[in-house]
Write an enzyme that holds these catalytic residues in place. Structure first.
Site, short mmCIF file in Angstrom:
data_model
loop_
_atom_site.label_atom_id
_atom_site.label_comp_id
_atom_site.label_asym_id
_atom_site.label_seq_id
_atom_site.Cartn_x
_atom_site.Cartn_y
_atom_site.Cartn_z
N HIS A 123 -3.79 10.62 9.69
CA HIS A 123 -4.46 11.00 8.44
C HIS A 123 -5.85 11.55 8.67
CE1 HIS A 123 -1.59 8.03 6.20
NE2 HIS A 123 -1.00 9.15 6.56
N GLY A 191 -0.58 -4.25 10.08
CA GLY A 191 -1.58 -4.06 9.03
C GLY A 191 -1.34 -2.87 8.12
P1 OAD Z 1 -2.72 -0.73 2.46
O1 OAD Z 1 -3.97 -1.21 1.80
O2 OAD Z 1 -1.65 -0.06 1.64
O3 OAD Z 1 -1.98 -1.96 3.18
C1 OAD Z 1 -2.75 -2.81 3.99
C2 OAD Z 1 -1.78 -3.85 4.54
O4 OAD Z 1 -2.49 -4.64 5.48
C3 OAD Z 1 -1.25 -4.81 3.47
O5 OAD Z 1 0.18 -4.90 3.62
C4 OAD Z 1 -1.93 -6.15 3.77
O6 OAD Z 1 -1.03 -7.25 3.57
C5 OAD Z 1 -2.23 -6.02 5.24
N1 OAD Z 1 -3.44 -6.72 5.67
C6 OAD Z 1 -4.62 -6.84 5.02
N2 OAD Z 1 -5.51 -7.50 5.80
C7 OAD Z 1 -4.87 -7.76 6.97
C8 OAD Z 1 -5.25 -8.39 8.19
N3 OAD Z 1 -6.49 -8.89 8.37
N4 OAD Z 1 -4.32 -8.50 9.18
C9 OAD Z 1 -3.07 -8.01 9.02
N5 OAD Z 1 -2.65 -7.38 7.89
C10 OAD Z 1 -3.55 -7.27 6.89
O7 OAD Z 1 -3.16 0.22 3.66
P2 OAD Z 1 -2.24 1.21 4.47
O8 OAD Z 1 -0.85 0.65 4.66
O9 OAD Z 1 -2.98 1.57 5.71
O10 OAD Z 1 -3.37 7.34 3.17
O11 OAD Z 1 -2.17 2.50 3.51
C11 OAD Z 1 -1.45 3.63 4.00
C12 OAD Z 1 -2.09 4.85 3.46
O12 OAD Z 1 -2.21 4.79 2.02
C13 OAD Z 1 -3.53 5.09 3.92
O13 OAD Z 1 -3.59 5.64 5.20
C14 OAD Z 1 -4.00 6.08 2.88
C15 OAD Z 1 -3.40 5.50 1.62
O14 OAD Z 1 -2.97 6.52 0.74
C16 OAD Z 1 -4.15 8.46 3.05
O15 OAD Z 1 -5.33 8.37 2.79
C17 OAD Z 1 -3.43 9.74 3.28
#
Ligand code: OAD
Length: 251
Positions: A123, A191
């Site tokens: 990204h 994560g």
């Molecule tokens: P999210 O905020 O959607 O998901 C974060 C995940 O991390 C969740 O499932 C939480 O349960 C988990 N989590 C939080 N804290 C944690 C920790 N300390 N250890 C382990 N897990 C933890 O973020 P992403 O999945 O990265 O795209 O979101 C994907 C994309 O959505 C991003 O890259 C962005 C957004 O649209 C773009 O900007 C193109």
């Protein structure tokens, strides 16, 4: 056998590793995730107001300021033990003649600051800004930007070097990700809510190929029931335990 022990078995027998990380791996560094209710970016605003090409065309000053503030924030954050454990794992696998590719949805560069070298930024990056006229990318713009938006030398504007909703992923990143997934023997999702494609699709594709699969995530996700082992907890706590146990077992 507990989840950690089963995860260690998968890790010890792997030589071609692909890791997919999301915002959860940077949460313990103080970088807000996207979908967590209290701290997530999206809880503070509607993504369509700031994270789309239309938003930038409509209001380049506000969008540039918001991304510049995020750039300043991530530069003040530090890699956490989860980032460090992943860099050590990569070094050990590559040092033993294996391959290790870290696909990240994150734009904070914390993996690289922790020492990870084989990183694919699906990204883009908050440190990159791209000229709207020439497509030239710069990572050396003043911090903070002198004004919003910042004009480019070519008479265009510098836009954030990140992938917005509705935009394609960088071709080179897609090519590297597909090559890595096609030849791996272990895929690890860490994560990420596994909701955004094509990133989420890479893990599903590897699982569909019968590759060993592991998830480390604080909450359940749509792939938790797909993978061989899904460990519930914080990346900063679990990844160092996996690294320690796996190092003990190597050789
Ligand atoms: P999210 O905020 O959607 O998901 C974060 C995940 O991390 C969740 O499932 C939480 O349960 C988990 N989590 C939080 N804290 C944690 C920790 N300390 N250890 C382990 N897990 C933890 O973020 P992403 O999945 O990265 O795209 O979101 C994907 C994309 O959505 C991003 O890259 C962005 C957004 O649209 C773009 O900007 C193109």
């Amino acid at each position: 056998m507990g989840g950690i022990d089963r995860a260690l078995e998968l890790i010890r027998s792997s030589r071609r590793v692909v890791v997919m990380t999301g915002a959860g791996v940077s949460a313990e560094s103080g970088v807000p995730t996207f979908r967590d209710d209290l701290t997530g970016y999206w809880s503070m605003f509607d993504p369509n107001d700031l994270a789309t090409p239309e938003a930038f065309d409509r209001d380049p000053a506000t969008v540039s300021r918001w991304y510049d503030e995020r750039r300043q924030r991530v530069l003040s954050c530090r890699p956490n033990p989860g980032h460090v454990a992943l860099a050590a794992w990569e070094e050990a696998v590559v040092g033993a003649g294996g391959s290790f590719v870290l696909l990240t949805q994150n734009v904070d560069r914390l993996h690289q600051r922790a020492g990870s070298r084989h990183v694919v930024e699906l990204h883009g990056s908050l440190l990159s800004w791209r000229c709207t006229r020439t497509g030239k990318v710069r990572e050396d713009l003043p911090l903070p930007l002198p004004h919003y938006p910042m004009e480019s030398e070519a008479g265009g504007l510098y836009r954030p070097g990140v992938v917005w909703f509705g935009e394609m992923l960088p071709e080179s990143a897609v090519a590297r990700a597909e090559a890595a997934v096609a030849s791996c023997d272990l895929v690890v999702s860490i994560g990420t809510s596994a909701l955004v494609y094509p990133a989420a699709g890479y893990v599903e594709w590897a699982v569909a190929q019968g590759v060993s699969s592991l998830e480390v995530n604080r909450d359940p996700t749509p792939i938790s029931d797909l993978v061989d082992v899904s460990l519930r907890g914080l990346a900063g706590e679990i990844l160092p335990r996996l690294g320690a146990g796996w190092r003990a077992g190597t050789g």
